[in-house]
Motif scaffolding. Structure first.
Motif: not given
Length: 358
Positions: A180-186
């Motif tokens: 989740f954190d990677r997807v939001v940041q990406n």
């Protein structure tokens, strides 16, 4: 102010202005006007184009996530596993559409397009062919800053990012294997990169409404609506077979038919990873295999008896005479809104009601 601008078949779209407004500043305004006018009129069969306005390409039959609502996770086609769409076939199809009214390509179906390291080649070739609407839908796990820059430089004009949650806990229930954190940041990084490089691609985030995440719809919209060009909230279509659906929701087939005309077979077509074609991108629709693009031109397939008879059926509003279309349409929000009391009563008695939406 963000407002609801589209509501159909279980999908609600929210945006501050017309989704395609930015296209007018990049492409010939008259071409974009023709495209959107033809798209609108073909949906209602006011016109019947002699060539698809959009072609969807399934460039690979693979994904890096295992979401429960997806065919690849739930019921994968063994004959398609590991296949990759041939670039020469793609170029041949794009070339067939030059000078026609093919205004859009979508470079994935139910797969993850960023798994293809050469995706930018497909984008560039479509852009060179003067196709304005070049889109992908992605889970954004692989959407690094560098990859995002390459996609924009190649000519991507629309990107749809599937997130489906506001919190990490809910995301992990819905999107198995994702971060989740990677997807939001990406996604935030891509927005920043796009803003630095120009107006396009237009950016959408989406929320597929399921039992596990429905409580987060409002927070999701509040967080993203000021950051992206538009967002959608879609109802989930359960990935089950026709026989499973009939057993689960047999009562729906006994209700009077709706006054409904599906415009999708009159707007676009899908070319799957093996070259076979289908008339729409719903999960039931994938069962209708049409002629292969390796052996036939797009014009031949579009004007084949199978395609023209399907359009004629929907023009007459007789979707209920076709098992595949009946499965799809009785599971959409159109049906659920028309028979809201019956749906609520049966759900209240614990009887299953199918999910919906494309």
């Amino acid at each position: 102010m963000v407002k609801e601008i589209f509501n159909a078949q279980g999908s609600k779209t929210y945006a501050a202005s017309s989704i395609y407004e930015k296209f007018y500043g990049v492409f010939d305004p008259e071409m974009i006007k023709r495209y959107r006018d033809m798209w609108k009129k073909s949906k209602t069969y006011e016109i019947m184009p002699d060539y698809p306005l959009e072609i969807v390409f399934e460039l690979n039959y693979s994904c890096n996530l295992r979401c429960g609502m997806c065919e690849i996770s739930h019921n994968p086609r063994e004959n398609l596993k590991g296949k990759m769409f041939d670039f020469e076939l793609y170029k041949r199809i794009i070339d067939q559409g030059r000078g026609r009214h093919c205004y859009a390509v979508h470079l994935n179906s139910m797969n993850e397009p960023l798994l293809r390291p050469d995706l930018e080649d497909f984008i560039s070739y479509a852009r060179e062919a003067d196709i304005p609407d070049i889109a992908i839908t992605t889970n954004a796990m692989l959407l690094t800053r560098e990859r995002g820059r390459r996609l924009i430089e190649a000519g991507l004009t629309r990107i749809q990012i599937s997130i489906d949650a506001y919190t990490r806990e809910t995301y992990e229930q819905v999107r198995k294997g994702g971060d989740f954190d990677r997807v939001v940041q990406n996604t935030l990084d891509f927005i920043e990169t796009r803003n630095q490089m120009g107006a396009l691609p237009i950016i959408r985030v989406s929320f597929l409404n399921r039992e596990e995440n429905t409580h987060e719809v409002d927070d999701f919209c509040a967080f993203w609506q000021s950051k992206v060009d538009y967002l959608t909230v879609q109802k989930c279509f359960k990935p089950i077979t026709l026989s499973e659906y009939k057993e689960e929701s047999a009562w729906r087939f006994d209700m009077p038919p709706l006054d409904f005309h599906c415009g999708q077979p009159n707007q676009y077509m899908i070319v799957r990873v093996d070259g076979s074609t289908v008339a729409c991108d719903s999960m039931p629709g994938h069962r209708r295999i049409l002629p292969n693009a390796k052996d036939h031109t797009i014009e031949e397939i579009w004007n084949s008896s199978a395609f023209t008879e399907l359009r004629a059926l929907h023009l007459r509003g007789e979707y209920y005479k076709d098992d595949i279309c009946n499965h799809c349409i009785t599971a959409t929000s159109y049906f659920e809104e028309a028979y809201a009391d019956e749906v609520a009563a049966r759900e209240g008695r614990g009887e299953a009601a199918a999910g919906s939406g494309r």
